[in-house]
Design a protein around this motif. Structure first.
Motif, PDB file in Angstrom:
ATOM      1  N   MET A  61      13.192  -8.136 -40.145  1.00  0.00           N
ATOM      2  CA  MET A  61      13.798  -8.049 -38.812  1.00  0.00           C
ATOM      3  C   MET A  61      13.801  -6.631 -38.235  1.00  0.00           C
ATOM      4  O   MET A  61      14.636  -6.278 -37.402  1.00  0.00           O
ATOM      5  N   MET A  62      12.829  -5.801 -38.632  1.00  0.00           N
ATOM      6  CA  MET A  62      12.636  -4.535 -37.948  1.00  0.00           C
ATOM      7  C   MET A  62      11.946  -4.791 -36.609  1.00  0.00           C
ATOM      8  O   MET A  62      11.097  -5.687 -36.500  1.00  0.00           O
ATOM      9  N   ASP A  63      12.272  -4.031 -35.600  1.00  0.00           N
ATOM     10  CA  ASP A  63      11.556  -4.139 -34.327  1.00  0.00           C
ATOM     11  C   ASP A  63      10.098  -3.742 -34.538  1.00  0.00           C
ATOM     12  O   ASP A  63       9.798  -2.718 -35.168  1.00  0.00           O
ATOM     13  N   GLY A  64       9.177  -4.546 -34.017  1.00  0.00           N
ATOM     14  CA  GLY A  64       7.755  -4.236 -34.096  1.00  0.00           C
ATOM     15  C   GLY A  64       7.091  -4.582 -35.416  1.00  0.00           C
ATOM     16  O   GLY A  64       5.926  -4.248 -35.639  1.00  0.00           O
ATOM     17  N   PHE A  65       7.789  -5.321 -36.295  1.00  0.00           N
ATOM     18  CA  PHE A  65       7.214  -5.559 -37.622  1.00  0.00           C
ATOM     19  C   PHE A  65       5.973  -6.438 -37.577  1.00  0.00           C
ATOM     20  O   PHE A  65       5.046  -6.241 -38.350  1.00  0.00           O
ATOM     21  N   VAL A  66       5.922  -7.389 -36.661  1.00  0.00           N
ATOM     22  CA  VAL A  66       4.729  -8.243 -36.594  1.00  0.00           C
ATOM     23  C   VAL A  66       3.525  -7.433 -36.110  1.00  0.00           C
ATOM     24  O   VAL A  66       2.430  -7.521 -36.677  1.00  0.00           O
ATOM     25  N   ALA A  67       3.717  -6.624 -35.073  1.00  0.00           N
ATOM     26  CA  ALA A  67       2.613  -5.813 -34.553  1.00  0.00           C
ATOM     27  C   ALA A  67       2.089  -4.861 -35.619  1.00  0.00           C
ATOM     28  O   ALA A  67       0.864  -4.714 -35.796  1.00  0.00           O
ATOM     29  N   ALA A  68       2.993  -4.217 -36.346  1.00  0.00           N
ATOM     30  CA  ALA A  68       2.575  -3.262 -37.368  1.00  0.00           C
ATOM     31  C   ALA A  68       1.829  -3.953 -38.505  1.00  0.00           C
ATOM     32  O   ALA A  68       0.773  -3.478 -38.958  1.00  0.00           O
ATOM     33  N   ILE A  69       2.354  -5.079 -38.964  1.00  0.00           N
ATOM     34  CA  ILE A  69       1.714  -5.785 -40.071  1.00  0.00           C
ATOM     35  C   ILE A  69       0.384  -6.390 -39.650  1.00  0.00           C
ATOM     36  O   ILE A  69      -0.593  -6.353 -40.401  1.00  0.00           O
ATOM     37  N   ARG A  70       0.310  -6.923 -38.431  1.00  0.00           N
ATOM     38  CA  ARG A  70      -0.959  -7.467 -37.953  1.00  0.00           C
ATOM     39  C   ARG A  70      -2.032  -6.383 -37.913  1.00  0.00           C
ATOM     40  O   ARG A  70      -3.168  -6.597 -38.358  1.00  0.00           O
ATOM     41  N   LYS A  71      -1.670  -5.222 -37.395  1.00  0.00           N
ATOM     42  CA  LYS A  71      -2.616  -4.107 -37.334  1.00  0.00           C
ATOM     43  C   LYS A  71      -3.025  -3.679 -38.735  1.00  0.00           C
ATOM     44  O   LYS A  71      -4.215  -3.456 -39.012  1.00  0.00           O
ATOM     45  N   GLY A  72      -2.039  -3.577 -39.639  1.00  0.00           N
ATOM     46  CA  GLY A  72      -2.349  -3.156 -40.991  1.00  0.00           C
ATOM     47  C   GLY A  72      -3.232  -4.138 -41.729  1.00  0.00           C
ATOM     48  O   GLY A  72      -4.168  -3.737 -42.438  1.00  0.00           O
TER      49      GLY A  72
END
Length: 328
Positions: free
Chosen positions: A169-180
């Motif tokens: 539940m960190m803000d932006g976690f989906v965007a960061a993980i998708r990019k990674g």
């Protein structure tokens, strides 16, 4: 007797069991279930969780006992949670290539290649402070935590995970993980996001099972306020925009209204997490003889599907499959 009154006869379609089956709108199936499994560092461990009867922690050398039963029952997917041998401030066991979940994933994909393996992607089980990210001055640092969550997701994908399920539940976690994941070459690995995760009192038994209770404070600064409904739609919308492939609403029964609203608003596959506290309450009441466990469980799981869930993460999965097949 003739009917001189003008009213509808809805009971006509409830008259026999066959008729009721024919017109049933919502049906539970084996393919609906995702079964959570706790893996723990050590040898020859199969330890029952006191607050979750018939749910166990397994060491790797005992894990195949559980996987064999899951496979026999036809449950299509499992979700791994890990308890490492050591914890530290950075939760290094979460992203270690030889971490407990990474090793469990490799073992499962080797021995049961058709079983869908979902990796819970969080840090709370691995940090010595019990929070889901990196701590600075007593506060979870959102943006620094994202880097560690990406490392965890990539390591789980490298181990063979079929789906990454970030629950932090960190803000932006989906965007960061998708990019990674994409940059590491895992463009085909989907993200099952804990999009709507409340700061719920229903998680108590899980924290015993995963040894993940916060050592100070609570998680209310990053998990959602149980009183908020509209905020859930904002959270889900952000995750859809950032690249989530599935959405999870957690817990299940206390949040059926939220589940329904997420279903009505978004077209991604939707998952309800029937959490540990819900499981423990049913088990405790059943052991007292106060309820019919089979009927209660199947009714509760059906309510989640009726509210819009495509899949259900549930500790009841094995029992539910047997009951659906007419076995006790």
């Amino acid at each position: 007797m003739s009917n001189s009154l003008n009213f509808d006869r809805h009971r006509r379609l409830r008259r026999t069991a066959v008729l009721r089956d024919m017109v049933r709108e919502t049906k539970l199936e084996v393919n609906d279930f995702i079964y959570p499994i706790f893996v723990v560092a050590g040898e020859n461990i199969k330890e029952e969780i006191p607050s979750m009867p018939n749910v166990f922690q397994y060491s790797l050398n005992r894990l195949d006992e559980e996987l064999q039963e899951v496979s026999r029952l036809g449950i299509p997917a499992i979700m791994f949670f890990g308890i490492p041998a050591k914890k530290d401030a950075l939760g290094s066991g979460a992203y270690a290539s030889d971490g407990i979940v990474q090793e469990a994933i490799r073992q499962t994909k080797k021995n049961y290649p058709d079983l869908i393996v979902i990796a819970d992607t969080c840090m709370c089980e691995y940090t010595d402070h019990g929070h889901c990210g990196i701590i600075h001055d007593g506060v979870v640092d959102n943006d620094e935590s994202l880097g560690y969550l990406v490392k965890t997701a990539v390591s789980q994908a490298e181990a063979g995970a079929d789906i990454i399920a970030p629950s932090n539940m960190m803000d932006g976690f989906v965007a960061a993980i998708r990019k990674g994941l994409d940059e590491a070459g895992f463009i085909d690995i989907p993200i099952m996001s804990y999009a709507v995760k409340y700061a719920s009192a229903f998680y108590g038994p899980f924290r015993d099972a995963a040894d993940s209770s916060p050592q100070f404070g609570d998680r209310k600064s990053y998990q959602m306020d149980p009183a908020n409904r509209r905020e859930a739609l904002l959270e889900a919308e952000s995750d859809v925009r950032e690249g989530a492939d599935f959405l999870i609403v957690k817990p299940g029964l206390p949040y059926l209204d939220v589940l329904r609203e997420v279903r009505d608003r978004f077209n991604l596959p939707l998952v309800s997490y029937n959490v540990s506290g819900e499981y423990a309450m049913v088990k405790a009441a059943a052991q007292k003889g106060w309820i019919d466990e089979k009927k209660i469980v199947l009714e509760a799981l059906t309510s989640m599907k009726r509210a819009g869930a495509d899949m259900i993460i549930t500790y009841h999965a094995k029992d539910a499959v047997n009951w659906l097949r007419g076995e006790e």
